[in-house]
Design an enzyme around this catalytic site. Structure first.
Site, PDB file in Angstrom:
ATOM      1  N   HIS A 267      -3.047  12.014   2.408  1.00  0.00           N
ATOM      2  CA  HIS A 267      -1.883  11.937   1.511  1.00  0.00           C
ATOM      3  C   HIS A 267      -2.205  12.387   0.088  1.00  0.00           C
ATOM      4  O   HIS A 267      -1.295  12.608  -0.719  1.00  0.00           O
ATOM      5  CB  HIS A 267      -1.298  10.515   1.515  1.00  0.00           C
ATOM      6  CG  HIS A 267      -2.046   9.521   0.695  1.00  0.00           C
ATOM      7  ND1 HIS A 267      -2.942   8.614   1.242  1.00  0.00           N
ATOM      8  CD2 HIS A 267      -2.031   9.263  -0.641  1.00  0.00           C
ATOM      9  CE1 HIS A 267      -3.427   7.855   0.284  1.00  0.00           C
ATOM     10  NE2 HIS A 267      -2.897   8.229  -0.871  1.00  0.00           N
TER      11      HIS A 267
ATOM     12  N   ASP B 187      -4.261   9.246   8.317  1.00  0.00           N
ATOM     13  CA  ASP B 187      -4.377   9.577   6.892  1.00  0.00           C
ATOM     14  C   ASP B 187      -5.841   9.897   6.576  1.00  0.00           C
ATOM     15  O   ASP B 187      -6.556   9.101   5.967  1.00  0.00           O
ATOM     16  CB  ASP B 187      -3.869   8.404   6.052  1.00  0.00           C
ATOM     17  CG  ASP B 187      -3.732   8.752   4.577  1.00  0.00           C
ATOM     18  OD1 ASP B 187      -3.815   9.954   4.247  1.00  0.00           O
ATOM     19  OD2 ASP B 187      -3.542   7.825   3.770  1.00  0.00           O
TER      20      ASP B 187
ATOM     21  N   LYS C  53       1.275  -9.167  10.784  1.00  0.00           N
ATOM     22  CA  LYS C  53       2.202 -10.217  10.351  1.00  0.00           C
ATOM     23  C   LYS C  53       2.662  -9.988   8.915  1.00  0.00           C
ATOM     24  O   LYS C  53       3.768 -10.375   8.539  1.00  0.00           O
ATOM     25  CB  LYS C  53       1.531 -11.584  10.462  1.00  0.00           C
ATOM     26  CG  LYS C  53       1.235 -12.028  11.880  1.00  0.00           C
ATOM     27  CD  LYS C  53       0.501 -13.367  11.883  1.00  0.00           C
ATOM     28  CE  LYS C  53       0.118 -13.787  13.297  1.00  0.00           C
ATOM     29  NZ  LYS C  53      -0.653 -15.065  13.297  1.00  0.00           N
TER      30      LYS C  53
ATOM     31  N   ARG D 102       5.550  -6.443   8.736  1.00  0.00           N
ATOM     32  CA  ARG D 102       6.396  -6.409   9.936  1.00  0.00           C
ATOM     33  C   ARG D 102       7.225  -5.136  10.028  1.00  0.00           C
ATOM     34  O   ARG D 102       7.664  -4.748  11.107  1.00  0.00           O
ATOM     35  CB  ARG D 102       7.304  -7.642   9.967  1.00  0.00           C
ATOM     36  CG  ARG D 102       6.517  -8.953  10.084  1.00  0.00           C
ATOM     37  CD  ARG D 102       7.438 -10.140  10.345  1.00  0.00           C
ATOM     38  NE  ARG D 102       6.687 -11.387  10.416  1.00  0.00           N
ATOM     39  CZ  ARG D 102       6.055 -11.827  11.502  1.00  0.00           C
ATOM     40  NH1 ARG D 102       6.089 -11.102  12.609  1.00  0.00           N
ATOM     41  NH2 ARG D 102       5.412 -12.980  11.475  1.00  0.00           N
TER      42      ARG D 102
ATOM     43  N   SER E  94      -6.897   5.995  -3.889  1.00  0.00           N
ATOM     44  CA  SER E  94      -6.640   6.652  -2.610  1.00  0.00           C
ATOM     45  C   SER E  94      -7.745   7.630  -2.238  1.00  0.00           C
ATOM     46  O   SER E  94      -8.255   8.373  -3.084  1.00  0.00           O
ATOM     47  CB  SER E  94      -5.312   7.403  -2.670  1.00  0.00           C
ATOM     48  OG  SER E  94      -4.232   6.508  -2.753  1.00  0.00           O
TER      49      SER E  94
END
EC number: 3.4.21.27
Length: 625
Positions: A431, A480, A547, A550, A575
């Site tokens: 990215h 990525d 979790k 979601r 990044s």
């Protein structure tokens, strides 16, 4: 290639803290302790052969000399001593020394030397005309069977033999004799230097048996160890491993080392509970393969017992094995309730070939190997400056694989982080290159601590090519990952060197010492930091991570890290940088900083590209280009 596959788990007869002796002793012979005799073109290469032999601690090499019988020239006598030394006697032309096993510097089987006026004897299986010795060596390197070669130069007396390149092999990978012969040169295959152009097949094929000639067999706990043993056996081209569920009990955990005239399996037979694969000797990438750090639960390794000591855990037992003089592998038996102050029994063991003589299951033991080889230096495993505990700013040389990637359009600025994984390769995130139309606008700076160090005249690496994973669409969808091929090679120093890629065999390793680094924001609304920042963060299971996100799919190709309460994480500008984890004293590139919600927010771990799932892709691209 050095002979004897036992290099994977060779015995060290010197204590870990023992002295590293690199000096060669001229006109000196070690008396007694002979294991075997081989032929090598130099004392230096004799020392390397000794290092890779499972039992060799000392050696004596006989150089060319008028005072010596020519049949003894170039003999390399490998020796062993439980006292770590042998009597010395004076002998003209003898050169003696010690194995490098107890040394912490890089040990490599790569030998690029060319030996003038020496004929290294072996089986001559291929003869052809070559323009030069270099061309002959390249043919040897690109021939699956070739161990070494002899080339007759243009000055060779026999006209019909001039410019003839003889490719040779032997059972041991070393010459059967070496003689003087004018106007010839000899040398070794450069496969061990990762310079072969042969195909590299890293896949392990389940439910498959290769039906070809067996050249040897050993016991191994899994197919990955079997493959490493094959890689370092001079005659092994591929292997078949019978798992612990194999129907025939006597063949369970058996590793069959195989070869064929064509270099490939002639027949593949579908058989449940068997796995097969190929030697990695020809692969053009330096992933460490000597160290196998996994634990094998409910598994007993049988072998000669060196000692039985008390230990609190299997990890402590492994440390005892690593620190023991001769231990190759171990089995730990957990303590019974209220027995021996909670300490179990640690059985330190060895065998003649470095592998267990038998492997048993269902007896409650936990087994593994010495970690001594994990501490051997390699390009990516060289000891790095100790981490600075506390604080967030890094110091120079702390993360030598970290690079800063700059764009020069429209003005020069830090774009992303990245990691050195080879002398011409940077691994980063896909990215990062949104809107980047050409590699010409990119600059890679290595060995940088502060962004303010970068001036107009600061040296940098230009980018020759950007390779983005072809399945990449957006960071949150995975894949990525990107490679940068540099225009020039990186010269490794203390401040710029590669980080190891994780091994596919280590997918189940639990990393507990992980750090994220970069010049990115420290909070959501911030600016690029001047000094390279660091943060120690724990890994989070993918189930727990799912979790917290979601609305996204957390796949096995992603890995998550961060504190539940937040406070430390990667952020904008980090990044593409590394998630670096230390395991058994070796740093691995476990993740690539990819995406997350906010910066270090509570219950929002950072999401990283799971590098181990892309090792094959990385190797395919770096070898193909």
């Amino acid at each position: 290639m050095i002979f004897l596959y036992q290099v994977v788990h060779f015995i060290l007869f010197t204590s870990v803290s023992g002295e590293c002796v690199t000096q060669l002793l001229k006109d000196t012979c070690f008396e007694g302790g002979d294991i075997t005799t081989v032929f090598t073109p130099s004392a230096k290469y004799c020392q390397v052969v000794c290092t890779y032999h499972p039992r060799c601690l000392l050696f004596t090499f006989t150089a060319e000399s008028p005072s010596e019988d020519p049949t003894r020239w170039f003999t390399c006598v490998l020796k062993d001593s439980v006292t770590e030394t042998l009597p010395r006697v004076n002998r003209t032309a003898a050169i003696s020394g010690y194995s490098f096993k107890q040394c912490s510097h890089q040990i490599s089987a790569c030998n690029k030397d060319i030996y003038v006026d020496l004929d290294m004897k072996g089986i001559n299986y291929n003869s052809s005309v070559a323009k030069s010795a270099q061309e002959c060596q390249e043919r040897c390197t690109d021939d699956v069977h070739c161990h070494f070669f002899t080339y007759a130069t243009r000055q060779f007396p026999s006209l019909e033999h001039r410019n003839i390149c003889l490719l040779k092999h032997t059972q041991t990978g070393t010459p059967t004799r070496i003689t003087k012969l004018d106007k010839v040169v000899s040398g070794f295959s450069l496969k061990s230097c990762a310079l072969s152009n042969l195909a590299c097949i890293r896949d392990i094929f389940p439910n498959t048996v290769f039906a070809d000639s067996n050249i040897d067999s050993v016991m191994a706990p899994d197919a990955f160890v079997c493959g490493r043993i094959c890689t370092h056996h001079p005659g092994c081209l591929f292997f078949t491993f019978f798992s612990q569920e194999w129907p025939k009990e006597s063949q369970r955990n058996l590793c069959l080392l195989k070869t064929s005239e064509s270099g490939l399996p002639s027949t593949r037979i579908k058989k449940s509970k068997a796995l097969s694969g190929f030697s990695l000797q020809s692969c053009r990438h330096s992933i460490p393969v000597f160290c196998h750090s996994s634990f094998y639960h409910d598994t007993d390794f049988l072998g000669e017992e060196l000692d039985i000591v008390a230990a609190k855990s299997h990890e402590a037992c492994q440390k005892l094995c690593t620190n023991a003089v001769r231990c190759q592998f171990f089995t730990y038996t957990p303590a019974q309730a209220s027995c021996n102050e909670g300490k179990g029994k640690c059985y330190l063991k060895l065998s003649s070939n470095g592998s267990p003589t038998k492997i048993l299951h269902g007896r409650g033991g936990i087994s593994g190997y010495t970690l001594r080889l994990c501490k051997m230096d390699n390009e990516c495993t060289t000891k790095i400056k100790p981490r600075i505990v506390g604080g967030t700013a890094s110091v120079r040389g702390e993360w030598p694989w970290q690079v800063t990637l700059h764009t020069t359009s429209p003005t020069q600025r830090h774009l992303c982080g990245g990691s050195i994984i080879g002398n011409q390769w940077i691994l980063t995130a896909a990215h990062c290159f949104y809107g980047v139309e050409s590699p010409k606008i990119l600059r890679v700076y290595s060995g940088i601590l502060n962004q303010s160090e970068i001036k107009e005249d600061t040296s940098f690496f230009g980018v020759q090519e950007i390779i983005i994973h072809d399945q990449y669409k957006m960071a949150e969808s995975g894949y990525d990952i990107a490679l940068l091929k540099l225009e020039t090679t990186v010269n490794y120093t203390d401040s710029q060197r590669p980080i190891c890629l994780p091994s596919k065999g280590d997918r189940n390793v639990i990393y507990t010492d992980c750090w994220v680094t970069g010049w990115g924001y420290r909070k959501l609304r911030d600016k690029i930091q001047n000094t390279l920042q660091k943060a120690k963060i724990p890994l989070v299971t993918n189930e727990e991570c799912q979790k917290r996100y979601r609305g996204h799919k957390i796949t096995h190709k992603m890995i998550c890290a961060g504190y539940r309460e937040g406070g430390k994480d990667a952020c904008k500008g980090d990044s593409g940088g590394p998630l670096s984890c230390k395991h058994n004293e070796v740093w691995h590139l476990v993740g690539i900083t990819s995406w997350g919600e906010g910066c270090a927010q509570r219950e929002r771990p950072g999401v990283y590209t799971n590098v181990v799932e892309y090792v094959d892709w990385i190797l395919e691209k770096t070898q193909a280009v």
